[in-house]
Each structure stands twice: as structure tokens, then as C-alpha cells.
Design an enzyme around this catalytic site. Structure first.
Site, mmCIF file in Angstrom:
data_model
loop_
_atom_site.group_PDB
_atom_site.id
_atom_site.type_symbol
_atom_site.label_atom_id
_atom_site.label_comp_id
_atom_site.label_asym_id
_atom_site.label_seq_id
_atom_site.Cartn_x
_atom_site.Cartn_y
_atom_site.Cartn_z
ATOM 1 N N LYS A 206 -35.787 -4.286 6.069
ATOM 2 C CA LYS A 206 -36.053 -5.308 5.037
ATOM 3 C C LYS A 206 -36.887 -6.452 5.613
ATOM 4 C CE LYS A 206 -31.732 -6.268 4.063
ATOM 5 N NZ LYS A 206 -31.009 -5.432 5.050
ATOM 6 N N ARG B 247 -26.076 -9.864 -2.185
ATOM 7 C CA ARG B 247 -25.307 -9.005 -1.278
ATOM 8 C C ARG B 247 -23.961 -8.635 -1.878
ATOM 9 N NH1 ARG B 247 -27.827 -9.836 3.906
ATOM 10 N NH2 ARG B 247 -26.504 -9.195 5.620
ATOM 11 N N ARG C 77 -33.196 -3.765 18.228
ATOM 12 C CA ARG C 77 -33.999 -4.818 17.587
ATOM 13 C C ARG C 77 -34.164 -6.056 18.480
ATOM 14 N NH1 ARG C 77 -32.666 -6.047 11.523
ATOM 15 N NH2 ARG C 77 -30.552 -6.467 12.247
ATOM 16 N N ARG D 192 -30.479 -10.659 18.306
ATOM 17 C CA ARG D 192 -29.598 -11.438 17.440
ATOM 18 C C ARG D 192 -28.171 -11.341 17.939
ATOM 19 N NH1 ARG D 192 -30.930 -9.935 11.331
ATOM 20 N NH2 ARG D 192 -28.664 -9.989 11.305
ATOM 21 N N ARG E 266 -20.516 -5.073 9.977
ATOM 22 C CA ARG E 266 -21.660 -5.384 9.093
ATOM 23 C C ARG E 266 -21.988 -4.189 8.206
ATOM 24 N NH1 ARG E 266 -26.250 -6.942 12.814
ATOM 25 N NH2 ARG E 266 -27.422 -7.288 10.891
HETATM 26 P P1 AMP Z 1 -28.888 -10.495 7.748
HETATM 27 O O1 AMP Z 1 -29.863 -11.197 8.627
HETATM 28 O O2 AMP Z 1 -29.387 -10.315 6.352
HETATM 29 O O3 AMP Z 1 -28.385 -9.194 8.357
HETATM 30 O O4 AMP Z 1 -27.608 -11.456 7.625
HETATM 31 C C1 AMP Z 1 -26.878 -11.852 8.776
HETATM 32 C C2 AMP Z 1 -25.511 -12.369 8.351
HETATM 33 O O5 AMP Z 1 -25.685 -13.514 7.493
HETATM 34 C C3 AMP Z 1 -24.680 -11.395 7.533
HETATM 35 O O6 AMP Z 1 -23.956 -10.481 8.352
HETATM 36 C C4 AMP Z 1 -23.765 -12.350 6.772
HETATM 37 O O7 AMP Z 1 -22.739 -12.862 7.614
HETATM 38 C C5 AMP Z 1 -24.701 -13.516 6.455
HETATM 39 N N1 AMP Z 1 -25.398 -13.324 5.159
HETATM 40 C C6 AMP Z 1 -26.728 -13.101 4.963
HETATM 41 N N2 AMP Z 1 -27.032 -12.988 3.666
HETATM 42 C C7 AMP Z 1 -25.856 -13.109 2.992
HETATM 43 C C8 AMP Z 1 -25.503 -13.058 1.615
HETATM 44 N N3 AMP Z 1 -26.427 -12.844 0.653
HETATM 45 N N4 AMP Z 1 -24.189 -13.228 1.300
HETATM 46 C C9 AMP Z 1 -23.265 -13.442 2.254
HETATM 47 N N5 AMP Z 1 -23.526 -13.486 3.567
HETATM 48 C C10 AMP Z 1 -24.819 -13.332 3.956
#
Ligand code: AMP
Length: 233
Positions: free
Chosen positions: A22, A97, A143, A176, A187
Site C-alpha cells: 500500500k 481499518r 522492509r 519500523r 498485526r
Molecule cells: P501501518 O503503517 O498502516 O501498518 O500502521 C501501523 C500501526 O498504526 C498499526 O499497526 C496500528 O497500530 C496503527 N494504525 C494505523 N492506521 C490505523 C487505523 N486506521 N486504525 C487504527 N489503528 C491504525
């Protein structure tokens, strides 16, 4: 004014599990259509790094690989979408999400942001990137990203020219905090339990378009552009 700066693209939602591509695809769409990428993960990580109230509230939840509360995330997204650079459209990466976030977004687009008498702006184009589970694990553990420009690399598939250094600005690449093996499992579980229903929600309303994210990156990008052109024609 070029075509891309005068054309309304509207909202684009990119769905898919962590590691589906993404972030990479969002950056390409952003550069091609000149609309911003709104990554909730990136905004949350920025807030954690800055030690803001939002960051403090989200930090432990993110470190466990769980989802931050809908209220916090929706308020954060609302504030971002109100910025003038989102006027012609934007790419939502990592949002919605949960089913509640998807309902909230529809209500918002209905009421505040987009005039539904103009079909090009009415509904988000929802694209899900599908990737085989084992490939996801490799993509996430490999990554690396550039802390300066946000470009994403992978030690298995997409190496920088110089080991651990960004090709574009020479910054040292970083991993990360939540890309560690012990956090990946929760996750992916959060995705299965809470984010799958989001795709089901869009599917029920006839808006879900799936793209095979296992294909070469350029092919995935090509198909995404094709979908956008088709829907916004
Ligand atoms: P990502 O970079 O999209 O993988 O997001 C990293 C972390 O941020 C996730 O594992 C969640 O803890 C939090 N997070 C990101 N987007 C959301 C969302 N839309 N709703 C809730 N938590 C989020």
C-alpha cells in the site's frame, strides 16, 4: 495548468494487509496524480516521534501491533482531510481499518466533503491488494524505509544501490519498530479480524476492486492507474 493539477481525482482507498504494498503504490499514485497520500500509520508514527498527546496515547497500542481507537484515528483523519491539498483528492493508506471507520468515512463524504451530484467526486475508489501470506512475512521482515523521504526498500526484493542507504537522498535506511517478527503476528491477526470486514462492507456495496499484489510492482501500478482512469472517466 497541467491536466493532473486541474482534474478531480476524489478519494482513493487502498486496502490490504501489512506488507501488501500500500505504501509503495500510494507514493506512485501520489506522484502520478499529484494528490497527497494520507497514511494513518505514518501520521501516528510522526506523532509518536514528536511525543504529542495523540502519539502518547497511540504508542503502546502500536508497539503491540493492535489498532488505535476509532475515535482517535477518525479525528486525526478529519483534520488531515480538511487541509487544502486534499481538495482534488487523496489516497487513504491504512484507513479505514475497521467497519466503524468505513461507516464514518462514508458519512463524512456524504455530508461534508464531496458533492454527490458530481459523480467524479462522490465515492471513494476502493482497491484491495491481495498478497500470499508467506510473501507478506518476507516483505514485512525485509522492509526498510528512508526516514527523510519515506521511500520504501526491501532487503529481499528491492535493494538500494548502496547497502542500507537511500538511493535518492543518501539517508541511512531504518526498520519500523513494529516490523519485528513478534509484532507481525498480532498485526496480521488484527487485519484478519478487524479489517477484513471493511473489504466485506465495500464488497456488499459493490465498490471493492481487487488487484493481485503478488505481481511485479510496475504491473500492480499499471492496473491501479487503469482502475482510476476507468472509474473517473
Ligand atoms: P501501518 O503503517 O498502516 O501498518 O500502521 C501501523 C500501526 O498504526 C498499526 O499497526 C496500528 O497500530 C496503527 N494504525 C494505523 N492506521 C490505523 C487505523 N486506521 N486504525 C487504527 N489503528 C491504525
Amino acid at each position: 495548468m497541467s491536466q493532473e493539477t486541474s482534474r478531480n481525482i476524489g478519494p482513493i482507498v487502498l486496502l490490504g494487509p501489512p506488507g501488501a504494498g500500500k505504501g509503495t503504490q500510494s507514493k506512485r499514485i501520489m506522484e502520478h496524480y499529484l494528490i497527497p497520500q494520507v497514511s494513518t500509520g505514518d501520521i501516528l508514527r510522526y506523532n509518536v516521534a514528536q511525543g504529542t498527546d495523540l502519539g502518547l496515547a497511540a504508542k503502546a497500542v502500536m508497539a503491540r501491533g493492535e489498532l488505535v481507537s476509532d475515535d482517535l484515528v477518525c479525528n486525526m483523519v478529519l483534520e488531515r482531510l480538511r487541509q487544502p491539498d486534499c481538495k482534488r483528492g487523496y489516497i487513504l493508506d491504512g484507513f479505514p481499518r475497521t467497519a466503524a471507520q468505513a461507516g464514518w468515512l462514508d458519512a463524512l463524504l456524504d455530508s461534508e466533503f464531496f458533492d454527490n451530484t458530481r459523480p467524479t467526486r462522490a465515492w471513494p475508489i476502493v482497491i484491495r491488494l491481495d498478497v500470499d501470506y508467506n510473501k507478506l512475512l518476507l516483505r514485512i521482515t525485509g522492509r526498510r524505509s528512508c526516514p527523510a523521504c519515506g521511500r520504501i526498500y526491501n532487503v529481499h526484493f528491492q535493494l538500494p544501490r548502496t547497502d542500507e542507504i537511500c538511493d535518492f537522498d543518501g539517508s541511512k535506511l531504518v526498520s519500523r519498530n513494529d516490523d519485528r517478527l513478534e509484532v507481525i503476528q498480532p498485526r496480521l491477526a488484527a487485519y484478519q479480524e478487524q479489517t477484513r470486514p471493511v473489504a466485506d462492507y465495500y464488497e456488499r456495496t459493490g465498490r471493492l476492486i481487487c488487484v493481485n499484489g503478488d505481481q511485479p510492482m510496475d504491473e500492480v501500478t499499471k492496473q491501479i492507474y487503469h482502475i482510476i482512469e476507468d472509474r473517473r472517466a
